[in-house]
Write a protein that holds these residues in place. Structure first.
Motif, PDB file in Angstrom:
ATOM      1  N   ASP A 197      60.268   7.110  -3.370  1.00  0.00           N
ATOM      2  CA  ASP A 197      60.976   8.216  -2.715  1.00  0.00           C
ATOM      3  C   ASP A 197      62.447   8.261  -3.076  1.00  0.00           C
ATOM      4  OD1 ASP A 197      62.084   6.123  -1.317  1.00  0.00           O
ATOM      5  OD2 ASP A 197      61.458   6.806   0.668  1.00  0.00           O
ATOM      6  N   GLY A 198      62.893   7.345  -3.956  1.00  0.00           N
ATOM      7  CA  GLY A 198      64.296   7.313  -4.366  1.00  0.00           C
ATOM      8  C   GLY A 198      65.192   6.556  -3.421  1.00  0.00           C
ATOM      9  N   ARG A 199      64.642   6.081  -2.307  1.00  0.00           N
ATOM     10  CA  ARG A 199      65.438   5.341  -1.323  1.00  0.00           C
ATOM     11  C   ARG A 199      64.797   4.001  -0.987  1.00  0.00           C
ATOM     12  NH1 ARG A 199      64.966  10.523   0.476  1.00  0.00           N
ATOM     13  NH2 ARG A 199      63.376   9.899   1.983  1.00  0.00           N
ATOM     14  N   GLY A 200      63.965   3.498  -1.876  1.00  0.00           N
ATOM     15  CA  GLY A 200      63.310   2.213  -1.661  1.00  0.00           C
ATOM     16  C   GLY A 200      62.010   2.298  -0.898  1.00  0.00           C
ATOM     17  N   GLY A 201      61.580   3.501  -0.538  1.00  0.00           N
ATOM     18  CA  GLY A 201      60.327   3.687   0.183  1.00  0.00           C
ATOM     19  C   GLY A 201      59.289   4.410  -0.663  1.00  0.00           C
ATOM     20  N   THR A 202      58.309   4.980   0.030  1.00  0.00           N
ATOM     21  CA  THR A 202      57.161   5.591  -0.637  1.00  0.00           C
ATOM     22  C   THR A 202      56.960   7.015  -0.156  1.00  0.00           C
ATOM     23  OG1 THR A 202      55.980   3.500  -0.948  1.00  0.00           O
ATOM     24  CG2 THR A 202      54.632   5.478  -0.870  1.00  0.00           C
ATOM     25  N   ARG A 203      56.651   7.901  -1.085  1.00  0.00           N
ATOM     26  CA  ARG A 203      56.173   9.245  -0.769  1.00  0.00           C
ATOM     27  C   ARG A 203      54.695   9.286  -1.082  1.00  0.00           C
ATOM     28  NH1 ARG A 203      60.473  13.213  -0.475  1.00  0.00           N
ATOM     29  NH2 ARG A 203      58.871  14.800  -0.409  1.00  0.00           N
ATOM     30  N   TYR A 238      52.816  14.209   5.913  1.00  0.00           N
ATOM     31  CA  TYR A 238      53.727  13.067   5.805  1.00  0.00           C
ATOM     32  C   TYR A 238      55.001  13.377   5.024  1.00  0.00           C
ATOM     33  CZ  TYR A 238      49.889  10.184   7.519  1.00  0.00           C
ATOM     34  OH  TYR A 238      48.892   9.637   8.297  1.00  0.00           O
ATOM     35  N   ARG A 239      55.183  14.593   4.563  1.00  0.00           N
ATOM     36  CA  ARG A 239      56.380  14.910   3.776  1.00  0.00           C
ATOM     37  C   ARG A 239      57.624  14.689   4.623  1.00  0.00           C
ATOM     38  NH1 ARG A 239      59.253  19.719   2.803  1.00  0.00           N
ATOM     39  NH2 ARG A 239      57.757  20.896   4.057  1.00  0.00           N
ATOM     40  N   PRO A 240      58.541  13.823   4.162  1.00  0.00           N
ATOM     41  CA  PRO A 240      59.705  13.471   5.000  1.00  0.00           C
ATOM     42  C   PRO A 240      60.534  14.678   5.421  1.00  0.00           C
ATOM     43  CG  PRO A 240      59.506  11.950   3.153  1.00  0.00           C
ATOM     44  CD  PRO A 240      58.502  13.035   2.914  1.00  0.00           C
ATOM     45  N   GLU A 241      60.693  15.649   4.517  1.00  0.00           N
ATOM     46  CA  GLU A 241      61.518  16.814   4.856  1.00  0.00           C
ATOM     47  C   GLU A 241      60.896  17.633   5.982  1.00  0.00           C
ATOM     48  OE1 GLU A 241      62.293  15.501   0.743  1.00  0.00           O
ATOM     49  OE2 GLU A 241      60.470  15.993   1.851  1.00  0.00           O
ATOM     50  N   GLY A 295      51.353   6.427   7.681  1.00  0.00           N
ATOM     51  CA  GLY A 295      52.780   6.666   7.828  1.00  0.00           C
ATOM     52  C   GLY A 295      53.603   5.419   7.581  1.00  0.00           C
ATOM     53  N   THR A 296      53.074   4.255   7.960  1.00  0.00           N
ATOM     54  CA  THR A 296      53.818   3.013   7.760  1.00  0.00           C
ATOM     55  C   THR A 296      53.934   2.652   6.281  1.00  0.00           C
ATOM     56  OG1 THR A 296      51.778   1.714   8.056  1.00  0.00           O
ATOM     57  CG2 THR A 296      53.139   2.110  10.012  1.00  0.00           C
ATOM     58  N   LEU A 297      53.048   3.201   5.440  1.00  0.00           N
ATOM     59  CA  LEU A 297      53.155   2.936   4.008  1.00  0.00           C
ATOM     60  C   LEU A 297      54.479   3.444   3.450  1.00  0.00           C
ATOM     61  CD1 LEU A 297      49.612   3.895   2.645  1.00  0.00           C
ATOM     62  CD2 LEU A 297      50.498   1.607   3.110  1.00  0.00           C
ATOM     63  N   ARG A 298      55.037   4.474   4.097  1.00  0.00           N
ATOM     64  CA  ARG A 298      56.245   5.093   3.558  1.00  0.00           C
ATOM     65  C   ARG A 298      57.467   4.201   3.670  1.00  0.00           C
ATOM     66  NH1 ARG A 298      56.585  10.718   6.589  1.00  0.00           N
ATOM     67  NH2 ARG A 298      56.309   9.325   8.373  1.00  0.00           N
ATOM     68  N   THR A 299      57.381   3.129   4.459  1.00  0.00           N
ATOM     69  CA  THR A 299      58.546   2.272   4.672  1.00  0.00           C
ATOM     70  C   THR A 299      58.648   1.154   3.641  1.00  0.00           C
ATOM     71  OG1 THR A 299      57.317   0.826   6.185  1.00  0.00           O
ATOM     72  CG2 THR A 299      58.453   2.738   7.140  1.00  0.00           C
ATOM     73  N   ARG A 300      57.639   0.989   2.803  1.00  0.00           N
ATOM     74  CA  ARG A 300      57.702  -0.072   1.791  1.00  0.00           C
ATOM     75  C   ARG A 300      57.795   0.533   0.392  1.00  0.00           C
ATOM     76  NH1 ARG A 300      52.998   0.081  -0.706  1.00  0.00           N
ATOM     77  NH2 ARG A 300      51.024   0.421   0.363  1.00  0.00           N
ATOM     78  N   PRO A 301      58.275  -0.254  -0.572  1.00  0.00           N
ATOM     79  CA  PRO A 301      58.418   0.285  -1.931  1.00  0.00           C
ATOM     80  C   PRO A 301      57.073   0.683  -2.525  1.00  0.00           C
ATOM     81  CG  PRO A 301      59.650  -1.762  -1.671  1.00  0.00           C
ATOM     82  CD  PRO A 301      58.792  -1.627  -0.450  1.00  0.00           C
ATOM     83  N   ALA A 302      57.086   1.763  -3.284  1.00  0.00           N
ATOM     84  CA  ALA A 302      55.874   2.187  -3.974  1.00  0.00           C
ATOM     85  C   ALA A 302      55.642   1.292  -5.185  1.00  0.00           C
ATOM     86  CB  ALA A 302      56.008   3.636  -4.425  1.00  0.00           C
ATOM     87  N   PRO A 303      54.401   0.931  -5.451  1.00  0.00           N
ATOM     88  CA  PRO A 303      54.126   0.113  -6.640  1.00  0.00           C
ATOM     89  C   PRO A 303      54.443   0.881  -7.913  1.00  0.00           C
ATOM     90  CG  PRO A 303      52.079   0.891  -5.655  1.00  0.00           C
ATOM     91  CD  PRO A 303      53.170   1.265  -4.713  1.00  0.00           C
ATOM     92  N   ALA A 304      55.079   0.213  -8.863  1.00  0.00           N
ATOM     93  CA  ALA A 304      55.445   0.855 -10.122  1.00  0.00           C
ATOM     94  C   ALA A 304      54.300   0.738 -11.124  1.00  0.00           C
ATOM     95  CB  ALA A 304      56.693   0.191 -10.689  1.00  0.00           C
ATOM     96  N   PRO A 305      54.164   1.714 -12.035  1.00  0.00           N
ATOM     97  CA  PRO A 305      53.160   1.587 -13.096  1.00  0.00           C
ATOM     98  C   PRO A 305      53.393   0.323 -13.913  1.00  0.00           C
ATOM     99  CG  PRO A 305      54.114   3.795 -13.057  1.00  0.00           C
ATOM    100  CD  PRO A 305      54.946   2.948 -12.141  1.00  0.00           C
ATOM    101  N   GLN A 306      52.332  -0.380 -14.229  1.00  0.00           N
ATOM    102  CA  GLN A 306      52.445  -1.638 -14.949  1.00  0.00           C
ATOM    103  C   GLN A 306      52.121  -1.459 -16.432  1.00  0.00           C
ATOM    104  OE1 GLN A 306      53.521  -4.554 -13.403  1.00  0.00           O
ATOM    105  NE2 GLN A 306      53.936  -3.033 -11.804  1.00  0.00           N
ATOM    106  N   PRO A 307      52.825  -2.194 -17.315  1.00  0.00           N
ATOM    107  CA  PRO A 307      52.504  -2.124 -18.745  1.00  0.00           C
ATOM    108  C   PRO A 307      51.041  -2.491 -18.990  1.00  0.00           C
ATOM    109  CG  PRO A 307      54.578  -3.286 -18.389  1.00  0.00           C
ATOM    110  CD  PRO A 307      53.951  -3.088 -17.030  1.00  0.00           C
ATOM    111  N   LEU A 308      50.473  -1.888 -20.012  1.00  0.00           N
ATOM    112  CA  LEU A 308      49.046  -2.079 -20.266  1.00  0.00           C
ATOM    113  C   LEU A 308      48.741  -1.756 -21.720  1.00  0.00           C
ATOM    114  CD1 LEU A 308      46.146  -2.534 -19.035  1.00  0.00           C
ATOM    115  CD2 LEU A 308      46.072  -0.047 -18.707  1.00  0.00           C
ATOM    116  N   HIS A 309      47.777  -2.488 -22.283  1.00  0.00           N
ATOM    117  CA  HIS A 309      47.236  -2.141 -23.591  1.00  0.00           C
ATOM    118  C   HIS A 309      45.724  -2.298 -23.534  1.00  0.00           C
ATOM    119  CE1 HIS A 309      46.488  -3.198 -28.086  1.00  0.00           C
ATOM    120  NE2 HIS A 309      46.210  -1.933 -27.818  1.00  0.00           N
ATOM    121  N   LEU A 310      45.024  -1.202 -23.701  1.00  0.00           N
ATOM    122  CA  LEU A 310      43.569  -1.206 -23.785  1.00  0.00           C
ATOM    123  C   LEU A 310      43.167  -0.879 -25.208  1.00  0.00           C
ATOM    124  CD1 LEU A 310      42.481   0.854 -20.635  1.00  0.00           C
ATOM    125  CD2 LEU A 310      42.540  -1.632 -20.860  1.00  0.00           C
ATOM    126  N   SER A 311      42.198  -1.594 -25.714  1.00  0.00           N
ATOM    127  CA  SER A 311      41.707  -1.337 -27.065  1.00  0.00           C
ATOM    128  C   SER A 311      40.192  -1.250 -27.026  1.00  0.00           C
ATOM    129  CB  SER A 311      42.147  -2.457 -28.008  1.00  0.00           C
ATOM    130  OG  SER A 311      41.714  -2.192 -29.328  1.00  0.00           O
TER     131      SER A 311
END
Length: 479
Positions: free
Chosen positions: A56-62, A124-127, A180-196
């Protein structure tokens, strides 16, 4: 590494042997989560909608809704998904599910899970929850619900009134609300990956330098950002890429910076993020955003992707051409800047060289004070343009000091209406002069007749767009 993890409804799930072109939708259904359905396979019906956790740009989750049919499963490595089954249960209905049930918003039930997901994202949209009593025009209810949040969901049998009634009855999430409580923790970032595998390789690089190295090694690779175009190619045309490079999570493509002489918008930001972060400060883009597809699509589609596909009917190029935008193109050798007006070389052809990608869009400042965006399509919203027109005007006294007009849908590429601009440059901004320029503009480009519109209709809409702009903005000019 041919295995990775996706968290679904709070539970990590290991993915083994996934192929680069497996969609999130098909994987979820294979795992028994059949509330997520395929209706169109191209992002128009919303039957496949799921929630994803985004920063969400503020350390939380959208919690944002996306079309699972357009998401390539490997792109979800390390991320979190919530399906309709994870929103509530028969014994513990979520408020959205409860309101849909008691107000008659579900009949056959096929489209209902998708509606529930999109409605939950808006719930759940904060605005909305921070300003629950806001009422803004025809699209916001007193509870702040933006009914356009459901514009990408189609109902096949019940009718929209009870669904709208359900949306407008929703209150504010309680403090102990599980999602709603999920929004208070950081969202997981996409992880590097290589599939072949035998049907192609999938790469999610860790940063931009790695992405550019991969692109230099595989110049014909498919770049994957929001996937709203590539997903359709995979599903409908059964396209396959030898090498796919996912760039949507790269921090270097997700910047939005204001400088003294320009604003720079990262090519990897989705349109919802751009709209939220600009917050109306570029009025022409603010007018354009709601007319671009649906909220479901805007939550995934990126500015770089919409430009890079080089579609003659893409909505962003006419807007950006009117803003006199340029592109920052990056490769392993460095960066260069190309005016957007010079970027399109022919039908689906661009100035991109082997090993290059679009890093950012650069819009010069100050902005023209009088702007307008006009889109002509068979539906008012959530449709492909027949014609799109972006206009930016600057007057000095009553004379045209500068005007830029971008056009889409009337040539093999998006173009500037150079003849109409020339017809107005330096002249008084009067009805007579604008009518003459509108006739000139009706002859711009090489419009074709197809299933969306005839060539004559397209030419007529060019004229009407400029006339409409004149009459709509006359109060602004007088003011």
């Amino acid at each position: 590494m041919n295995s990775f993890t996706v968290t679904v409804n709070g539970q990590p799930r290991e993915v083994q042997g996934a192929r680069p072109h497996t969609t999130l939708l098909n994987w979820l259904r294979d795992g028994g989560l059949t509330g997520c359905k395929e209706g169109c396979a191209e992002g128009e019906c919303g039957a496949c909608a799921v929630l994803v956790s985004r920063p969400d740009g503020r350390g939380g989750t959208r919690l944002e809704s996306v079309n699972a049919c357009l998401v390539m499963l490997p792109a979800m490595n390390g991320q979190e998904v919530i399906t309709a089954e994870g929103i509530g249960s028969p014994g513990h209905l979520h408020p959205v599910q409860h309101e849909m049930a008691v107000r008659g918003g579900s009949q056959c039930g096929y489209c209902t899970p998708g509606f529930v997901v999109s409605m939950a994202a808006e719930y759940y949209r904060p605005e909305r929850t921070s300003r629950p009593e806001r009422k803004d025009g025809e699209h916001h209810a007193p509870n702040g619900f933006d009914i356009h949040a459901l514009s990408g969901n189609l109902c096949r049998c019940t009718g929209y009134r009870p669904i709208q009634d359900a949306a407008h009855a929703l209150g504010t999430p309680p403090e102990d609300d599980t999602l709603g409580t999920l929004r208070t923790r950081p969202a997981p970032a996409p992880q590097p990956l290589h599939l072949s595998g035998p049907d192609g390789d999938f790469h999610r690089p860790a940063d931009l330098p790695e992405a550019l190295e991969l692109l230099a090694e595989h110049p014909g690779a498919t770049l994957l950002a929001g996937g709203t175009d590539w997903g359709v190619e995979v599903n409908i045309r059964h396209a396959r890429a030898g090498v796919t490079i996912a760039v949507d999570g790269l921090a270097e493509l997700r910047e939005l910076e204001w400088h003294d002489g320009h604003v720079r918008i990262g090519a990897g930001l989705n349109l919802t993020e751009i709209e939220r972060r600009l917050d109306g400060r570029i009025p022409l883009m603010a007018e354009w955003f709601p007319q671009f597809a649906s909220r479901l699509i805007r939550n995934s589609a990126t500015l770089g992707g919409n430009i890079g596909t080089a579609s003659p009917i893409g909505d962003s190029p006419p807007t950006l051409l009117a803003l006199d935008a340029s592109l920052i193109l990056a490769s392993r050798e460095g960066e260069r800047e190309v005016a957007l007006a010079d970027f399109f070389r022919g039908y689906r052809q661009t100035e991109l060289r082997d090993g290059e990608l679009i890093r950012a869009v650069k819009i010069p400042l100050p902005l023209a004070p009088i702007t307008g965006f006009y889109k002509y399509a068979k539906r008012r919203f959530d449709d492909i343009s027949s014609v799109a027109v972006g206009i930016a005007l600057e007057l000095e006294s009553d004379n045209v000091r500068r005007i830029r007009i971008g056009l889409g849908g009337v040539a093999a590429t998006p173009i500037r209406a150079l003849k109409a601009e020339e017809a107005l440059a330096g002249k008084p901004w009067t009805k007579r002069n604008v009518r003459e320029a509108a006739r000139v503009m009706g002859q711009e480009g090489t419009p074709l007749s197809d299933h969306r519109a005839s060539a004559d209709y397209r030419a007529a809409m060019l004229e009407q767009a400029l006339l409409k702009f004149f009459f709509e903005k006359s109060e602004v000019v007088r003011g």
